[in-house]
Enzyme design. Structure first.
Site, mmCIF file in Angstrom:
data_model
loop_
_atom_site.group_PDB
_atom_site.id
_atom_site.type_symbol
_atom_site.label_atom_id
_atom_site.label_comp_id
_atom_site.label_asym_id
_atom_site.label_seq_id
_atom_site.Cartn_x
_atom_site.Cartn_y
_atom_site.Cartn_z
ATOM 1 N N CYS A 138 -19.803 -2.531 -16.743
ATOM 2 C CA CYS A 138 -19.794 -2.186 -15.320
ATOM 3 C C CYS A 138 -20.871 -2.954 -14.568
ATOM 4 O O CYS A 138 -22.058 -2.899 -14.935
ATOM 5 C CB CYS A 138 -20.012 -0.686 -15.151
ATOM 6 S SG CYS A 138 -19.998 -0.169 -13.423
ATOM 7 N N CYS A 152 -14.110 1.717 -14.529
ATOM 8 C CA CYS A 152 -14.524 3.116 -14.372
ATOM 9 C C CYS A 152 -13.286 4.016 -14.453
ATOM 10 O O CYS A 152 -12.967 4.772 -13.543
ATOM 11 C CB CYS A 152 -15.244 3.285 -13.034
ATOM 12 S SG CYS A 152 -16.198 4.811 -12.884
ATOM 13 N N GLU A 210 0.827 -1.208 0.000
ATOM 14 C CA GLU A 210 0.000 0.000 0.000
ATOM 15 C C GLU A 210 0.866 1.265 0.000
ATOM 16 O O GLU A 210 0.537 2.241 -0.682
ATOM 17 C CB GLU A 210 -0.942 0.004 1.206
ATOM 18 C CG GLU A 210 -2.052 -1.021 1.135
ATOM 19 C CD GLU A 210 -3.006 -0.810 -0.031
ATOM 20 O OE1 GLU A 210 -3.010 0.290 -0.630
ATOM 21 O OE2 GLU A 210 -3.741 -1.759 -0.368
#
Length: 368
Positions: free
Chosen positions: A172, A162, A6
């Site tokens: 989607c 997206c 991260e």
């Protein structure tokens, strides 16, 4: 492992991170191993990844966990953010939800884009008021039983479907819930204010999330009307004179003198060629003289400005700085050791230079 990934993925794409991540985890597979590493080792492995303070704070946090927290990582987003250097709201939420199953949402660039399109949020998506509202939405949406999977899925939706331009709306899985998609299909809906999303001032209903009246819906853009962002701040322009000092080593190999940057600020603790920040619009002759004076103060013996050979200019774009390096070279006959009180220095071969904790910008300079 989640924590390291991260931190590395902050403002850096997955394709760039993968090799760095694998090398890092192989070298320091545990918190204890990282805590025992030196900052020099961390900078060497991080070199080229950018935003170098991330690696430094990772190591600082590992040392804190080992020395102050009995080797136990905090297990909630609140404690992660409060106790660990370099861990902000997003990183804390990601670690807590993925590693420990805490039912808490995350908001990164991909999530911002998805939520702004789902809810037709047209206000500046970088403003504190909108960011706070997006966190509220993320925390309300997150799946209580599988928060880590949900958060990763939401981020992946933004990264692969997206996307900023030419989103794949037909593929989607949540398009039926997307107000921007419905607006694209059916035109502008009748505005029905959501009481929870709107505030009242002076008797008028003011929604802090709606597009400003001066920026109406552009039908040609469709869902990419959202998210809206404030005008991007232009990076500041900087010029730096840099000198590649070289000599022949004892075995005949060409060697270069590098010096270490301060332990704080831009590129903290990294190594570079002797450099001097220049004022704008200096004549070349003047900047050459200033660099010669700078080198002379370091080395303690005269440096003739005319002996500096101008190689050219190298441009490197940092996130907030448009940096131009004016590159000079100077060949020396003997050894030079700078005053350690001024800056640590050492002579390196090209191979040693590449293995050192140097920035991508300095590698460009040597390549010039």
């Amino acid at each position: 492992a989640v924590w390291v990934s991260e931190i590395m993925l902050q403002q850096t794409q997955v394709a760039t991170v993968i090799n760095y991540y694998n090398r890092w985890m192989q070298k320091w597979p545990t918190l204890q191993a990282l805590a025992q590493a030196s900052l020099e080792e961390v900078n060497e492995l991080w070199a080229g990844l950018g935003y170098y303070s991330r690696g430094k704070r990772l190591q600082e946090a590992a040392r804190k966990v080992v020395s102050e927290l009995a080797g136990q990582m905090p297990r909630t987003a609140e404690d992660l953010q409060k106790l660990l250097p370099g861990v902000g709201r997003y990183t804390a939420g990601a670690i807590a939800s993925i590693s420990y199953g805490q039912a808490i949402g995350v908001v990164d660039g991909n999530v911002i884009r998805v939520l702004c399109r789902l809810r037709c949020i047209g206000a500046d998506s970088s403003s504190p008021a909108v960011i706070d509202r997006l966190w509220d939405m993320a925390n309300a949406l997150v799946d209580r039983s599988r928060p880590g999977d949900f958060n990763q899925a939401l981020m992946e939706l933004g990264a692969t479907v997206c996307v900023p331009k030419a989103p794949l709306c037909g593929e989607c899985p949540v398009k039926q819930h997307c107000r921007a998609w419905r607006r694209k299909l059916f035109g502008k809906p009748t505005p029905v204010p959501d009481v929870e999303d709107c505030g009242k001032r002076l008797g008028r209903s003011l929604c802090p999330l709606c597009p400003p009246a001066t920026e109406p819906w552009d039908s040609s853009l469709g869902v990419t009307n959202f998210p809206r962002k404030a005008a991007k701040k232009q990076p500041r322009v900087a010029r730096t004179a840099t000198c590649v000092l070289e000599r022949r080593g004892c075995h005949g190999a060409l060697e270069y003198l590098i010096v270490q940057r301060p332990s704080s600020g831009l590129l903290a603790g990294l190594w570079e060629f002797p450099s001097l920040l220049l004022a704008q619009d200096l004549q070349e002759e003047k900047q050459r003289e200033m660099l010669a004076d700078h080198l002379q103060a370091w080395m303690g013996w005269p440096v003739v400005a005319g002996g500096l050979q101008l190689i050219g200019e190298v441009v490197h774009i940092f996130s907030h700085i448009h940096q131009t390096y004016v590159v000079y070279s100077l060949t020396l006959d003997g050894d030079v050791t700078l005053d350690p009180a001024l800056s640590p220095s050492r002579w390196v071969t090209e191979e040693e230079f590449d293995a050192s904790a140097v920035s991508t910008a300095m590698k460009k300079v040597l390549g010039a």
